[in-house]
Design a protein around this motif. Structure first.
Motif, PDB file in Angstrom:
ATOM      1  N   ALA A  27       0.931  -1.184   0.241  1.00  0.00           N
ATOM      2  CA  ALA A  27       0.018   0.156   0.013  1.00  0.00           C
ATOM      3  C   ALA A  27       0.842   1.290  -0.029  1.00  0.00           C
ATOM      4  CB  ALA A  27      -0.871   0.112   1.114  1.00  0.00           C
ATOM      5  N   VAL A  28       0.269   2.360  -0.487  1.00  0.00           N
ATOM      6  CA  VAL A  28       0.876   3.596  -0.334  1.00  0.00           C
ATOM      7  C   VAL A  28      -0.207   4.502  -0.093  1.00  0.00           C
ATOM      8  CG1 VAL A  28       0.753   4.188  -2.800  1.00  0.00           C
ATOM      9  CG2 VAL A  28       2.476   5.489  -1.415  1.00  0.00           C
ATOM     10  N   SER A  29       0.144   5.498   0.994  1.00  0.00           N
ATOM     11  CA  SER A  29      -0.700   6.518   1.236  1.00  0.00           C
ATOM     12  C   SER A  29       0.239   7.828   2.050  1.00  0.00           C
ATOM     13  CB  SER A  29      -1.434   6.043   2.426  1.00  0.00           C
ATOM     14  OG  SER A  29      -0.835   5.541   3.749  1.00  0.00           O
ATOM     15  N   GLY A  30      -0.338   8.852   1.807  1.00  0.00           N
ATOM     16  CA  GLY A  30       0.169   9.905   2.336  1.00  0.00           C
ATOM     17  C   GLY A  30      -0.553  11.301   1.761  1.00  0.00           C
ATOM     18  N   GLU A  31       0.023  12.310   2.269  1.00  0.00           N
ATOM     19  CA  GLU A  31      -0.665  13.765   1.566  1.00  0.00           C
ATOM     20  C   GLU A  31      -0.114  13.877   0.245  1.00  0.00           C
ATOM     21  OE1 GLU A  31      -0.264  18.486   2.675  1.00  0.00           O
ATOM     22  OE2 GLU A  31       0.713  17.043   3.903  1.00  0.00           O
ATOM     23  N   LEU A  32      -1.108  14.414  -0.828  1.00  0.00           N
ATOM     24  CA  LEU A  32      -0.886  14.647  -2.082  1.00  0.00           C
ATOM     25  C   LEU A  32      -0.165  16.097  -2.027  1.00  0.00           C
ATOM     26  CD1 LEU A  32      -1.315  14.256  -5.086  1.00  0.00           C
ATOM     27  CD2 LEU A  32      -3.338  15.209  -4.943  1.00  0.00           C
ATOM     28  N   VAL A  33       0.901  16.265  -2.359  1.00  0.00           N
ATOM     29  CA  VAL A  33       1.490  17.587  -2.271  1.00  0.00           C
ATOM     30  C   VAL A  33       1.664  18.206  -3.631  1.00  0.00           C
ATOM     31  CG1 VAL A  33       2.738  17.132  -0.378  1.00  0.00           C
ATOM     32  CG2 VAL A  33       3.860  16.599  -2.112  1.00  0.00           C
ATOM     33  N   ALA A  34       1.725  17.452  -4.935  1.00  0.00           N
ATOM     34  CA  ALA A  34       1.770  17.745  -6.288  1.00  0.00           C
ATOM     35  C   ALA A  34       1.376  16.754  -7.207  1.00  0.00           C
ATOM     36  CB  ALA A  34       3.254  18.363  -6.580  1.00  0.00           C
ATOM     37  N   ALA A  35       0.931  17.382  -8.268  1.00  0.00           N
ATOM     38  CA  ALA A  35       0.331  16.250  -9.415  1.00  0.00           C
ATOM     39  C   ALA A  35       0.896  16.956 -10.781  1.00  0.00           C
ATOM     40  CB  ALA A  35      -0.987  16.288  -9.511  1.00  0.00           C
ATOM     41  N   ALA A  36       1.437  16.065 -11.525  1.00  0.00           N
ATOM     42  CA  ALA A  36       2.130  16.618 -12.818  1.00  0.00           C
ATOM     43  C   ALA A  36       1.720  15.501 -13.951  1.00  0.00           C
ATOM     44  CB  ALA A  36       3.521  16.807 -12.776  1.00  0.00           C
ATOM     45  N   GLY A  54       5.437  10.760   5.119  1.00  0.00           N
ATOM     46  CA  GLY A  54       6.040  10.860   6.369  1.00  0.00           C
ATOM     47  C   GLY A  54       7.432  11.173   6.312  1.00  0.00           C
ATOM     48  N   GLY A  55       8.042  10.551   7.132  1.00  0.00           N
ATOM     49  CA  GLY A  55       9.552  10.638   7.326  1.00  0.00           C
ATOM     50  C   GLY A  55      10.376  10.249   6.073  1.00  0.00           C
ATOM     51  N   ARG A  56       9.721   9.260   5.163  1.00  0.00           N
ATOM     52  CA  ARG A  56      10.375   9.067   4.008  1.00  0.00           C
ATOM     53  C   ARG A  56      10.491  10.231   3.040  1.00  0.00           C
ATOM     54  NH1 ARG A  56      10.504   3.668   2.527  1.00  0.00           N
ATOM     55  NH2 ARG A  56      11.995   4.415   0.846  1.00  0.00           N
ATOM     56  N   GLY A  57       9.874  11.251   2.847  1.00  0.00           N
ATOM     57  CA  GLY A  57       9.666  12.271   2.204  1.00  0.00           C
ATOM     58  C   GLY A  57       8.673  12.294   1.023  1.00  0.00           C
ATOM     59  N   VAL A  58       8.887  12.579  -0.104  1.00  0.00           N
ATOM     60  CA  VAL A  58       8.012  12.534  -1.133  1.00  0.00           C
ATOM     61  C   VAL A  58       8.410  11.601  -2.246  1.00  0.00           C
ATOM     62  CG1 VAL A  58       6.942  13.764  -3.085  1.00  0.00           C
ATOM     63  CG2 VAL A  58       7.337  15.077  -0.878  1.00  0.00           C
ATOM     64  N   VAL A  59       7.249  10.512  -2.371  1.00  0.00           N
ATOM     65  CA  VAL A  59       7.410   9.559  -3.775  1.00  0.00           C
ATOM     66  C   VAL A  59       6.361   9.878  -4.676  1.00  0.00           C
ATOM     67  CG1 VAL A  59       5.658   8.052  -2.678  1.00  0.00           C
ATOM     68  CG2 VAL A  59       7.614   6.921  -3.923  1.00  0.00           C
ATOM     69  N   VAL A  60       6.707   9.461  -5.995  1.00  0.00           N
ATOM     70  CA  VAL A  60       5.760   9.815  -6.979  1.00  0.00           C
ATOM     71  C   VAL A  60       5.158   8.261  -7.247  1.00  0.00           C
ATOM     72  CG1 VAL A  60       5.977  10.428  -9.361  1.00  0.00           C
ATOM     73  CG2 VAL A  60       7.347  11.363  -7.919  1.00  0.00           C
ATOM     74  N   LEU A  61       3.618   8.361  -7.646  1.00  0.00           N
ATOM     75  CA  LEU A  61       3.071   7.229  -7.919  1.00  0.00           C
ATOM     76  C   LEU A  61       2.485   7.568  -9.257  1.00  0.00           C
ATOM     77  CD1 LEU A  61       1.719   4.612  -7.441  1.00  0.00           C
ATOM     78  CD2 LEU A  61      -0.167   5.967  -6.334  1.00  0.00           C
ATOM     79  N   GLY A  91      -7.546   5.752   3.816  1.00  0.00           N
ATOM     80  CA  GLY A  91      -6.159   5.487   4.691  1.00  0.00           C
ATOM     81  C   GLY A  91      -6.315   5.720   6.167  1.00  0.00           C
ATOM     82  N   GLU A  92      -5.483   5.268   6.656  1.00  0.00           N
ATOM     83  CA  GLU A  92      -5.268   5.243   8.235  1.00  0.00           C
ATOM     84  C   GLU A  92      -4.786   6.568   8.689  1.00  0.00           C
ATOM     85  OE1 GLU A  92      -3.038   1.886   9.713  1.00  0.00           O
ATOM     86  OE2 GLU A  92      -4.107   0.338   8.905  1.00  0.00           O
ATOM     87  N   SER A  93      -4.852   7.191   9.903  1.00  0.00           N
ATOM     88  CA  SER A  93      -4.353   8.075  10.287  1.00  0.00           C
ATOM     89  C   SER A  93      -3.042   8.238  10.403  1.00  0.00           C
ATOM     90  CB  SER A  93      -5.235   8.931  11.427  1.00  0.00           C
ATOM     91  OG  SER A  93      -5.277   7.741  12.480  1.00  0.00           O
ATOM     92  N   GLY A  94      -2.248   9.066  10.212  1.00  0.00           N
ATOM     93  CA  GLY A  94      -1.037   9.153  10.666  1.00  0.00           C
ATOM     94  C   GLY A  94      -0.054   9.750   9.544  1.00  0.00           C
ATOM     95  N   GLU A  95       1.353   9.526   9.498  1.00  0.00           N
ATOM     96  CA  GLU A  95       2.152  10.302   8.425  1.00  0.00           C
ATOM     97  C   GLU A  95       2.362   9.531   7.083  1.00  0.00           C
ATOM     98  OE1 GLU A  95       5.828   9.980  10.442  1.00  0.00           O
ATOM     99  OE2 GLU A  95       5.319  11.784  11.646  1.00  0.00           O
ATOM    100  N   GLY A  96       1.503   8.409   6.879  1.00  0.00           N
ATOM    101  CA  GLY A  96       1.513   7.914   5.543  1.00  0.00           C
ATOM    102  C   GLY A  96       2.369   6.448   5.664  1.00  0.00           C
TER     103      GLY A  96
END
Length: 215
Positions: free
Chosen positions: A155-164, A173-180, A193-198
């Protein structure tokens, strides 16, 4: 996607609509030439994730095609750039808009000066449009990598910060930003998604980054 009547796939040659030739920039060293129907505006550039672009000229479909081929042959400008390359350079884009536009301006000047320019294609002045803010890349940290594939149990979850284009930039979370790449998601389910940092539980290919260029 039905490509039976696709300009991009070269399956039609008699489309009477006017077309534009464009130069699209995705990051340092990555500029491509392409064509799109005038009625579509800049939708094609947004779909591809072009960071900035300029129109090169307007005319009939076959004149646009000849111009595209002219740039490939005379200036070695590609008409396709793999998404993996786009993502890697997107992680370390120049901060200044003028710096991002420089390659497009230089190539535009060389292109319109070519002696074999098709007569039926009306050249356009160079006006560079920058999509950095549209994509949210002006506010998002540079990504550290991209999801390679979706696998059972992951699974992957997190805050959407950009879309291109088809790419979602997710802060995990602590991993940084990943592109899906959303094209990987066909046939897979979306659940709350579960609450938390992703969470990041899929294989990732990390980018080689130049720290001094990152936002």
């Amino acid at each position: 996607m039905d490509r039976a009547h696709s300009v991009a796939a070269d399956t039609i040659a008699d489309d009477p609509r006017p077309y534009r030739v464009y130069l699209a920039w995705f990051g340092p060293g990555l500029v491509k030439v392409g064509i799109t129907a005038v009625e579509r505006g800049d939708a094609r550039l947004l779909e591809q994730g072009a960071v900035c672009f300029s129109w090169l000229g307007t005319g009939p479909l076959m004149a646009a095609r000849r111009t595209e081929e002219l740039l490939r042959a005379a200036l070695r400008v590609p008409d396709r750039i793999p998404y993996a390359e786009k993502r890697a350079v997107r992680a370390a884009l120049p901060r200044a808009a003028a710096e991002r536009a420089a390659e497009v301006r230089e190539l535009h000047a060389r292109a319109v000066a070519l002696p074999a320019w098709p007569e039926s294609l009306r050249a356009a002045d160079c006006h560079v449009t920058d999509h950095l803010g549209v994509f949210g890349l002006d506010r998002a940290p540079g990504a550290f990598g991209e999801v390679l594939e979706l696998v059972p149990g992951g699974a992957v979850s997190g805050e959407l910060v950009a879309a291109a284009g088809p790419d979602l930039h997710l802060a995990v979370g602590g991993r940084g930003v990943v592109v899906l790449d959303t094209r990987l998601m066909a046939g897979w389910g979306l659940v709350p998604g579960e609450s938390g940092e992703g969470r990041l539980g899929f294989p990732v290919r990390e980018f080689r980054q130049e720290p001094d260029l990152l936002f």
